[in-house]
Enzyme design. Structure first.
Site, PDB file in Angstrom:
ATOM      1  N   GLY A   1       0.295  -0.914   0.113  1.00 30.16           N
ATOM      2  CA  GLY A   1       0.027   0.106  -0.184  1.00 30.16           C
ATOM      3  C   GLY A   1       0.727   1.228   0.104  1.00 30.16           C
ATOM      4  N   GLY A   2       0.084   2.714   0.353  1.00 32.63           N
ATOM      5  CA  GLY A   2       1.244   3.138   0.671  1.00 32.63           C
ATOM      6  C   GLY A   2       1.723   4.035   1.794  1.00 32.63           C
TER       7      GLY A   2
END
Ligand code: COA
Length: 415
Positions: free
Chosen positions: A247-248
Site C-alpha cells: 500500500g502507500g
C-alpha cells in the site's frame, strides 16, 4: 432468535475445501445444508491427514460444521430419483466437482431447471471458460494461475504460495456471496440462475493490487515502495515484493528479542507518514523528524532499507508483545507475527467465537475457526460436523420415503 438464512435449503454436493467452506458459511447463517456423499466413502477429506485412526479428520470436521450428511449413489438409477426429489425440495445446489461431472451424472442445467425452475446452481471450478476450463484444480494451482505466487516471496528466490487458502476458502467465500445475491434476485424474478466462481478469478480478485502495480510499472518503469527500489532492478512484470506492505504506507517484518531461537519473534512495522515524528522518538532518532532526507514520505522511499534496519535495532531490544504495547501507545501501526499456537491459545478469539472448541462423538474435543462474519441478529452457533450418512434416514423421511422404502433403497445400494 431466528437465523438470517432460516428456511433456505442447500443441496450440498461439495467436497474437499473450496465448496465446503462456502456451504459451511451458509449453514452458519442458518441454511439447512444437506451434504450428499457416496456411501462407504464420503468426502475424500474424511480420511485425509488423519491424526486419529478411523476418525473423521480435522480437515473434514473443520470444513463441514452445522451440516447434515446423506449418502446417495447418484450413478444408481434409484439414487438418481432420490437426488431428483432433493432438487425439487431445495433452493440451491452447490457443487465443486471436476468440470462436466454433474452433466455426466445426468444433471445438466436444463434438467435441473425442468425439475425446479427456482433452483440456483452454484459451482466452483478451477478456471472460467477458456483454454483451461476442463482442468482439475487444487489450491496451489489457483494461487499460481491467479497471480499470487509470482508476486509472493523474495526477489532472489522462486515464486512462493501462501498459507492462506485464497484459492479454496477464498473462492468459497466468493461463491457464498454469489449464492445469497442470486437468492435475493430470485425474490424479484422467481427464477433460479447459475453462479460460477472460478478459483483463478477469485485469487486474481484478491491480487487486484498487483494488477494495479503491473500497470504502474508499465507506465513509469519503477515502483518506489517496492524493495527493488533503488537497490535492485525492475523487469517487465510485477516482482515479488518480499514483506513490503503493498500500500502507500511502507512496512516490513522486523526481528524482535528472541528471534535467534523463536521463528516467530518478529513484528510487522509500518512507517505510517502521520506518525513519523513519533517513530523517530521511539527509536531514538529524533533528528530524522526534521532532516530533509527523512522528513517526508518521498524522501524516505529510497532509504527504506536503512530506515527499517534502524527500526530493527530498536525492535530487537523488545519482545514482539513489548514492542506492540509501546508502539500502540503512539498509534504506530504494527502487528506481532503470531504462531498458530499463540492464536489457538488467545483468549480474546475464544471470547468472540472466532476460535471455538467443538465436541465430536468419535474425535472428542477439537478447536476450529468459527464464523469470521458476525451478524448481530443472526449469531452463529458452531455445531459438529456430521458422521457419514448420519442424516440419511431423517432426510429420506422428510422427502416422504417410508422406512420400508428406505431399507429397500439401502439394500439396492442407492443410498
Ligand atoms: N455418487 C456417485 N458418484 C459420485 C458421487 C456420489 N454421491 N459424488 C461424486 N461422484 C463422482 C462424480 O460424478 C465424478 O464421477 P465421473 O468423473 O465419473 O463423472 C467422480 O465422483 C469424481 O469427481 P471429481 O470432482 O472428478 O473428483 P476428483 O477427486 O477426481 O477431483 C478436484 C477433485 C477437486 C480436483 C475436482 O473436483 C475439481 O477440479 N473441482 C473443481 C475445482 C475445485 O473445487 N478445486 C478445489 C478443491 S478444494
Amino acid at each position: 432468535m431466528g437465523k438470517a438464512l432460516d428456511g433456505v435449503r442447500i443441496l450440498d454436493f461439495t467436497h474437499v475445501q473450496s465448496g465446503p467452506t462456502c456451504t459451511q458459511l451458509l449453514a452458519w447463517f442458518g441454511a439447512d445444508v444437506i451434504k450428499v456423499e457416496r456411501a462407504g466413502a464420503g468426502d475424500i477429506t474424511r480420511e485425509q491427514l488423519r491424526d486419529i485412526p478411523d476418525v473423521d479428520s480435522l480437515y473434514f470436521t473443520m470444513l463441514n460444521h452445522n451440516k447434515r450428511s446423506v449418502t446417495i449413489d447418484t450413478k444408481n438409477p434409484e439414487g438418481k430419483q432420490v437426488l431428483e426429489a432433493l432438487i425439487q425440495k431445495c433452493d440451491v445446489l452447490v457443487e465443486n466437482f471436476a468440470p462436466g461431472a454433474l452433466d455426466r451424472m445426468g444433471f445438466t442445467w436444463a434438467r435441473i431447471q425442468e425439475l425446479n425452475p427456482r433452483m440456483i446452481v452454484a459451482s466452483v471450478k478451477g478456471f472460467g471458460p477458456g483454454p483451461y476450463e476442463d482442468c482439475k484444480v487444487y489450491e496451489n494451482v489457483a494461487q499460481c494461475a491467479g497471480g499470487a505466487a509470482s508476486t509472493t516471496g523474495f526477489d532472489d528466490g522462486p515464486p512462493v504460495v501462501t498459507g492462506a487458502q485464497i484459492g479454496d476458502s477464498g473462492t468459497g467465500l466468493h461463491l457464498a456471496l454469489g449464492i445469497v445475491t442470486a437468492l435475493y434476485q430470485r425474490t424479484q424474478t422467481g427464477r433460479g440462475q447459475r453462479v460460477l466462481a472460478a478459483m483463478q478469478d477469485g485469487v486474481l480478485n484478491l491480487c487486484r493490487v498487483k494488477l494495479r502495480d503491473q500497470q504502474r510499472l508499465e507506465r513509469t518503469g519503477v515502483m518506489k515502495e517496492y524493495p527493488q527500489y533503488p537497490n535492485g532492478k525492475f523487469g517487465e512484470a510485477v516482482p515479488r515484493a518480499g514483506n513490503a506492505s503493498g500500500g502507500g504506507q511502507p512496512g516490513w517484518i522486523l526481528k524482535c528479542k528472541g528471534w535467534e531461537t523463536d521463528p516467530n519473534a518478529y513484528i510487522y512495522f509500518i512507517t505510517q507518514a502521520p506518525v513519523w515524528a513519533k517513530i523517530c522518538n521511539v527509536i531514538g532518532k529524533e533528528e530524522w523528524a526534521t532532516d530533509p532526507d527523512y522528513a517526508t514520505p518521498a524522501a524516505r522511499l529510497p532509504r527504506l532499507k536503512d530506515i527499517f534496519a534502524e527500526v530493527e535495532r530498536w525492535t530487537m531490544t523488545k519482545t514482539k508483545f513489548e514492542a506492540m504495547q509501546i508502539l500502540n501507545k503512539y498509534d504506530i501501526p504494527c502487528g506481532p507475527i503470531l504462531s498458530m499456537k499463540e492464536i489457538a491459545e488467545e483468549p480474546s478469539l475464544r471470547k468472540t467465537g472466532t476460535i471455538v472448541e467443538v465436541d465430536h462423538p468419535t474425535r472428542g474435543k477439537y478447536l476450529t475457526v468459527g464464523n469470521p462474519i458476525k451478524l448481530s441478529d443472526s449469531p452463529t452457533e458452531v455445531k459438529r460436523s456430521p458422521l457419514l450418512g448420519e442424516h440419511t434416514d431423517e432426510v429420506m423421511a422428510e422427502l416422504g420415503y417410508s422406512p420400508e422404502q428406505i431399507s429397500a433403497l439401502r439394500t439396492a445400494g442407492a443410498i
